[in-house]
Design a protein around this motif. Sequence first.
Motif, PDB file in Angstrom:
ATOM      1  N   ASP B  67      10.305  17.496  74.457  1.00  0.00           N
ATOM      2  CA  ASP B  67       9.847  17.261  73.106  1.00  0.00           C
ATOM      3  C   ASP B  67       9.607  18.518  72.212  1.00  0.00           C
ATOM      4  O   ASP B  67       9.095  18.368  71.182  1.00  0.00           O
ATOM      5  N   ASP B 120      16.334  13.774  68.037  1.00  0.00           N
ATOM      6  CA  ASP B 120      15.892  14.736  67.521  1.00  0.00           C
ATOM      7  C   ASP B 120      15.493  14.243  65.849  1.00  0.00           C
ATOM      8  O   ASP B 120      15.989  13.575  65.374  1.00  0.00           O
ATOM      9  N   LYS B 121      14.342  14.644  65.571  1.00  0.00           N
ATOM     10  CA  LYS B 121      13.679  14.068  64.195  1.00  0.00           C
ATOM     11  C   LYS B 121      13.433  15.119  63.047  1.00  0.00           C
ATOM     12  O   LYS B 121      12.343  15.341  62.419  1.00  0.00           O
ATOM     13  N   ASN B 122      13.932  16.442  63.290  1.00  0.00           N
ATOM     14  CA  ASN B 122      14.194  17.480  62.364  1.00  0.00           C
ATOM     15  C   ASN B 122      12.818  18.250  62.441  1.00  0.00           C
ATOM     16  O   ASN B 122      11.951  18.096  61.515  1.00  0.00           O
ATOM     17  N   GLY B 123      12.228  18.494  63.495  1.00  0.00           N
ATOM     18  CA  GLY B 123      10.868  19.249  63.571  1.00  0.00           C
ATOM     19  C   GLY B 123      10.103  18.456  64.568  1.00  0.00           C
ATOM     20  O   GLY B 123       9.117  19.073  65.017  1.00  0.00           O
ATOM     21  N   SER B 124      10.655  17.313  65.230  1.00  0.00           N
ATOM     22  CA  SER B 124      10.092  16.500  66.191  1.00  0.00           C
ATOM     23  C   SER B 124      10.890  15.872  66.899  1.00  0.00           C
ATOM     24  O   SER B 124      12.138  16.177  66.551  1.00  0.00           O
ATOM     25  N   GLY B 125      10.695  14.911  67.853  1.00  0.00           N
ATOM     26  CA  GLY B 125      11.592  14.164  68.734  1.00  0.00           C
ATOM     27  C   GLY B 125      11.791  14.489  70.004  1.00  0.00           C
ATOM     28  O   GLY B 125      11.069  15.630  70.511  1.00  0.00           O
ATOM     29  N   THR B 126      12.546  14.003  70.614  1.00  0.00           N
ATOM     30  CA  THR B 126      12.827  14.349  71.970  1.00  0.00           C
ATOM     31  C   THR B 126      14.363  14.261  72.267  1.00  0.00           C
ATOM     32  O   THR B 126      15.083  13.653  71.837  1.00  0.00           O
TER      33      THR B 126
END
Lengths: 178, 167
Positions: B67, B120-126
């Motif tokens: 993460d 990936d959520k551009n600063g978060s995500g996995t």
Amino acid sequence: MPSTYTLISSNVLTSSAASVTFSAIPSTYTDLVLRMSARTDSAPGNNASYILASINSTTTSGSFTVLSMNSASTAAFSFNATANTNWLGAANGGGSTANTFSNVELYLPSYTASQNKPMSVSSVFENNATAIGSGGPWGAFAELWSNTAAITSIAMTLSGGYNFVSGSSFYLYGIKNS
Amino acid sequence: MPTTYEPIATTTLGSAASSITFSSIPATYTDLRIVFVGNCVSASRYLALTFNADLLTNYSMTYLAGDGTSAVSSRRTNDTVLYSNNYSGSSITIPQMITADVFSYAGATNKTTLFTTASDKNGSGTTDVAVGLWRSTSAITSIALTYVATANIAAGSIATLYGIKNA
């Protein structure tokens, strides 16, 4: 339906190169697959370098989340970054076992869609050594290119400013979903 | 050998829908691959597969996820659907890509699936990898994609089913 998975372009280096670029990528496919086998001319104490990708000549639209493990730690670890190029795994460095190249696959679906582009990378790099910090990373990368434009070029360089050595190979495939 | 890796069917949602289903899957391939790019209309949902409309507790999975801070691993057992991942889930705004490789789908053994999720959520995500099991010896003839806990798949999402032959 006809089979798909068509080679668009390839580049097998016969001399060192600072970058490898696929440009003028046609928009006639649905997904792209980029397969690489790479090694760098980094210093003997350097076992690996990351492969950096600039998509459509952008350098700050990339972000990624990485899951990796190497001999520097007994546990898997994770890191992420934003406002960057996209990182496409690792290449064996000059300090790794001779004649050994990494293996990377990038899967880039819907590369012409008018939306931000998620993609996945699988990267493996083995080094026949047991000292801490001397081994691979194996890595799974979740990538995002935050741009709604169709992808027309992918330019690859190495972290540390190193060169890809002769024998490094790069293959770009197109997949059609119909 | 003839070339392989053939598109069998593809669905692009013009409007949100509760599921995407591939049916009447021919038994003429060796393995199947599903490539999904899209969103859920709700956050933190997980894309799941259902084989042959089997909604009994015949599914399980084990996953490894990163993460951006930690690497984690866990598993699910006796589920009524096959989760492709189970850590941070979907975003409303940022598409995720999920691949599912179903091996020997027409064979007479239990069915194993390998999942890769790039979220990936551009600063978060996995980033996730998972292995799933459907405890059934039946050949797979249909696959339904849904989000759990129940929420619609967003408009614009694309799912494609490919067949791969080993000869």
